[in-house]
Design a protein around this motif. Structure first.
Motif, PDB file in Angstrom:
ATOM      1  N   ILE A  31     -52.052   2.260  34.111  1.00  0.00           N
ATOM      2  CA  ILE A  31     -50.961   2.906  34.359  1.00  0.00           C
ATOM      3  C   ILE A  31     -50.465   3.025  35.514  1.00  0.00           C
ATOM      4  CG2 ILE A  31     -49.425   4.217  33.210  1.00  0.00           C
ATOM      5  CD1 ILE A  31     -51.420   4.156  30.604  1.00  0.00           C
ATOM      6  N   THR A  32     -49.487   2.369  36.188  1.00  0.00           N
ATOM      7  CA  THR A  32     -49.511   2.645  37.740  1.00  0.00           C
ATOM      8  C   THR A  32     -48.945   4.672  37.400  1.00  0.00           C
ATOM      9  OG1 THR A  32     -48.532   0.671  37.762  1.00  0.00           O
ATOM     10  CG2 THR A  32     -47.586   2.743  39.502  1.00  0.00           C
ATOM     11  N   PHE A  33     -48.115   5.369  36.636  1.00  0.00           N
ATOM     12  CA  PHE A  33     -47.542   6.155  36.706  1.00  0.00           C
ATOM     13  C   PHE A  33     -47.658   6.967  35.077  1.00  0.00           C
ATOM     14  CE2 PHE A  33     -44.179   9.650  36.312  1.00  0.00           C
ATOM     15  CZ  PHE A  33     -44.662  10.488  37.098  1.00  0.00           C
ATOM     16  N   MET A  34     -48.229   8.233  35.410  1.00  0.00           N
ATOM     17  CA  MET A  34     -48.416   9.139  33.734  1.00  0.00           C
ATOM     18  C   MET A  34     -47.717  10.867  33.947  1.00  0.00           C
ATOM     19  SD  MET A  34     -51.262   8.181  31.045  1.00  0.00           S
ATOM     20  CE  MET A  34     -51.246   9.121  30.019  1.00  0.00           C
ATOM     21  N   GLY A  35     -46.976  11.381  33.277  1.00  0.00           N
ATOM     22  CA  GLY A  35     -46.177  12.766  33.207  1.00  0.00           C
ATOM     23  C   GLY A  35     -46.871  13.441  32.170  1.00  0.00           C
ATOM     24  N   TRP A  36     -46.341  14.794  32.246  1.00  0.00           N
ATOM     25  CA  TRP A  36     -46.094  15.520  31.264  1.00  0.00           C
ATOM     26  C   TRP A  36     -44.434  15.746  31.671  1.00  0.00           C
ATOM     27  CZ3 TRP A  36     -49.054  16.484  27.328  1.00  0.00           C
ATOM     28  CH2 TRP A  36     -50.499  16.493  27.555  1.00  0.00           C
ATOM     29  N   TYR A  37     -43.397  15.683  31.103  1.00  0.00           N
ATOM     30  CA  TYR A  37     -42.527  15.966  30.736  1.00  0.00           C
ATOM     31  C   TYR A  37     -42.204  17.299  29.170  1.00  0.00           C
ATOM     32  CZ  TYR A  37     -41.862  11.972  32.902  1.00  0.00           C
ATOM     33  OH  TYR A  37     -42.006  10.379  34.012  1.00  0.00           O
ATOM     34  N   ARG A  38     -40.785  17.520  30.229  1.00  0.00           N
ATOM     35  CA  ARG A  38     -40.589  18.900  29.045  1.00  0.00           C
ATOM     36  C   ARG A  38     -39.392  19.253  28.676  1.00  0.00           C
ATOM     37  NH1 ARG A  38     -42.538  24.723  32.212  1.00  0.00           N
ATOM     38  NH2 ARG A  38     -40.960  24.103  33.641  1.00  0.00           N
ATOM     39  N   GLN A  39     -38.650  19.927  27.720  1.00  0.00           N
ATOM     40  CA  GLN A  39     -37.864  20.301  27.405  1.00  0.00           C
ATOM     41  C   GLN A  39     -37.795  21.428  26.794  1.00  0.00           C
ATOM     42  OE1 GLN A  39     -35.703  17.259  24.967  1.00  0.00           O
ATOM     43  NE2 GLN A  39     -33.725  17.003  25.487  1.00  0.00           N
ATOM     44  N   ALA A  40     -36.963  22.287  27.876  1.00  0.00           N
ATOM     45  CA  ALA A  40     -36.812  23.419  26.801  1.00  0.00           C
ATOM     46  C   ALA A  40     -34.828  23.612  26.588  1.00  0.00           C
ATOM     47  CB  ALA A  40     -37.252  24.406  28.459  1.00  0.00           C
ATOM     48  N   PRO A  41     -35.081  24.334  25.568  1.00  0.00           N
ATOM     49  CA  PRO A  41     -33.847  24.560  25.034  1.00  0.00           C
ATOM     50  C   PRO A  41     -32.565  24.843  25.984  1.00  0.00           C
ATOM     51  CG  PRO A  41     -35.874  26.192  23.824  1.00  0.00           C
ATOM     52  CD  PRO A  41     -36.010  25.516  25.029  1.00  0.00           C
ATOM     53  N   GLY A  42     -31.446  24.088  25.581  1.00  0.00           N
ATOM     54  CA  GLY A  42     -30.713  24.139  25.948  1.00  0.00           C
ATOM     55  C   GLY A  42     -30.440  23.073  27.777  1.00  0.00           C
ATOM     56  N   LYS A  43     -31.429  22.252  27.720  1.00  0.00           N
ATOM     57  CA  LYS A  43     -31.777  22.188  28.766  1.00  0.00           C
ATOM     58  C   LYS A  43     -32.416  20.750  29.028  1.00  0.00           C
ATOM     59  CE  LYS A  43     -33.521  26.136  31.317  1.00  0.00           C
ATOM     60  NZ  LYS A  43     -33.830  27.161  32.420  1.00  0.00           N
ATOM     61  N   GLN A  44     -31.956  20.386  30.066  1.00  0.00           N
ATOM     62  CA  GLN A  44     -32.556  18.373  30.745  1.00  0.00           C
ATOM     63  C   GLN A  44     -34.147  18.395  30.462  1.00  0.00           C
ATOM     64  OE1 GLN A  44     -30.346  15.675  31.224  1.00  0.00           O
ATOM     65  NE2 GLN A  44     -28.148  16.497  30.914  1.00  0.00           N
ATOM     66  N   ARG A  45     -34.530  17.597  30.317  1.00  0.00           N
ATOM     67  CA  ARG A  45     -35.956  17.509  30.210  1.00  0.00           C
ATOM     68  C   ARG A  45     -36.352  16.567  31.558  1.00  0.00           C
ATOM     69  NH1 ARG A  45     -37.102  11.596  27.234  1.00  0.00           N
ATOM     70  NH2 ARG A  45     -36.536  11.136  28.708  1.00  0.00           N
ATOM     71  N   GLU A  46     -37.354  17.493  31.566  1.00  0.00           N
ATOM     72  CA  GLU A  46     -37.469  17.168  33.896  1.00  0.00           C
ATOM     73  C   GLU A  46     -38.949  17.403  33.218  1.00  0.00           C
ATOM     74  OE1 GLU A  46     -37.613  20.854  35.885  1.00  0.00           O
ATOM     75  OE2 GLU A  46     -38.346  21.790  33.991  1.00  0.00           O
ATOM     76  N   LEU A  47     -39.598  16.217  34.435  1.00  0.00           N
ATOM     77  CA  LEU A  47     -40.747  15.903  34.713  1.00  0.00           C
ATOM     78  C   LEU A  47     -41.649  17.680  35.637  1.00  0.00           C
ATOM     79  CD1 LEU A  47     -42.740  13.780  35.658  1.00  0.00           C
ATOM     80  CD2 LEU A  47     -42.202  13.787  37.449  1.00  0.00           C
ATOM     81  N   VAL A  48     -42.632  17.535  34.990  1.00  0.00           N
ATOM     82  CA  VAL A  48     -43.696  19.088  35.298  1.00  0.00           C
ATOM     83  C   VAL A  48     -44.166  18.379  36.231  1.00  0.00           C
ATOM     84  CG1 VAL A  48     -42.392  20.287  33.966  1.00  0.00           C
ATOM     85  CG2 VAL A  48     -45.082  18.941  33.231  1.00  0.00           C
ATOM     86  N   ALA A  49     -45.360  17.955  36.308  1.00  0.00           N
ATOM     87  CA  ALA A  49     -46.536  17.480  36.576  1.00  0.00           C
ATOM     88  C   ALA A  49     -46.976  15.499  36.730  1.00  0.00           C
ATOM     89  CB  ALA A  49     -48.082  17.966  36.027  1.00  0.00           C
ATOM     90  N   GLY A  50     -46.810  14.874  37.511  1.00  0.00           N
ATOM     91  CA  GLY A  50     -47.431  13.397  37.222  1.00  0.00           C
ATOM     92  C   GLY A  50     -48.222  13.246  38.463  1.00  0.00           C
ATOM     93  N   ILE A  51     -49.626  11.933  37.909  1.00  0.00           N
ATOM     94  CA  ILE A  51     -50.548  10.895  38.373  1.00  0.00           C
ATOM     95  C   ILE A  51     -49.616   9.767  38.562  1.00  0.00           C
ATOM     96  CG2 ILE A  51     -51.623  11.464  36.394  1.00  0.00           C
ATOM     97  CD1 ILE A  51     -53.902  12.723  37.636  1.00  0.00           C
TER      98      ILE A  51
END
Length: 116
Positions: A31-51
């Motif tokens: 897998i070329t890229f994997m990451g952890w994404y976070r969606q907080a209440p009322g906010k857009q989903r964002e990438l918090v960490a990738g590898i």
């Protein structure tokens, strides 16, 4: 052909730590890229960490110095170590391989709640 399952979320007090795990049905080296994404209440989903498959990592500015992403390729597992947690870290965390065709692969998410 990759399925991802997150675990390790929960309720923690501000300043505490959690470790999230992402179990993959396939080899992480493929897998070329994997990451952890976070969606907080009322906010857009964002990438918090990738590898990347080569081991390169990146982090959102908001988590630099506090979070660490890692892989255990022999276990087909990706981790997110979260330290010094803040209330703004609260959200649903998703493990993902978004570049896999045709639609990417995403886990179901695990809830992280940081209380103050």
């Amino acid at each position: 052909q990759v399925q991802l399952v997150e675990s390790g979320g929960g309720l923690v007090q501000a300043g505490g730590s959690l470790r999230l795990s992402c179990a993959s049905s396939g080899s992480l080296l493929s897998i070329t890229f994997m990451g952890w994404y976070r969606q907080a209440p009322g906010k857009q989903r964002e990438l918090v960490a990738g590898i990347t498959s080569g081991g390169n990592t990146n982090y959102a500015d908001s988590v630099k110095g506090r979070f660490a992403i890692s892989r255990e390729v022999g276990e087909n597992t990706m981790y997110l170590q979260m330290n010094s947690l803040k209330s703004e870290d609260t959200g649903v965390y998703y493990c993902a391989a978004p570049l896999l065709r045709p639609k990417g692969s995403w886990g179901q998410g695990t809830q992280v709640t940081v209380s103050s």
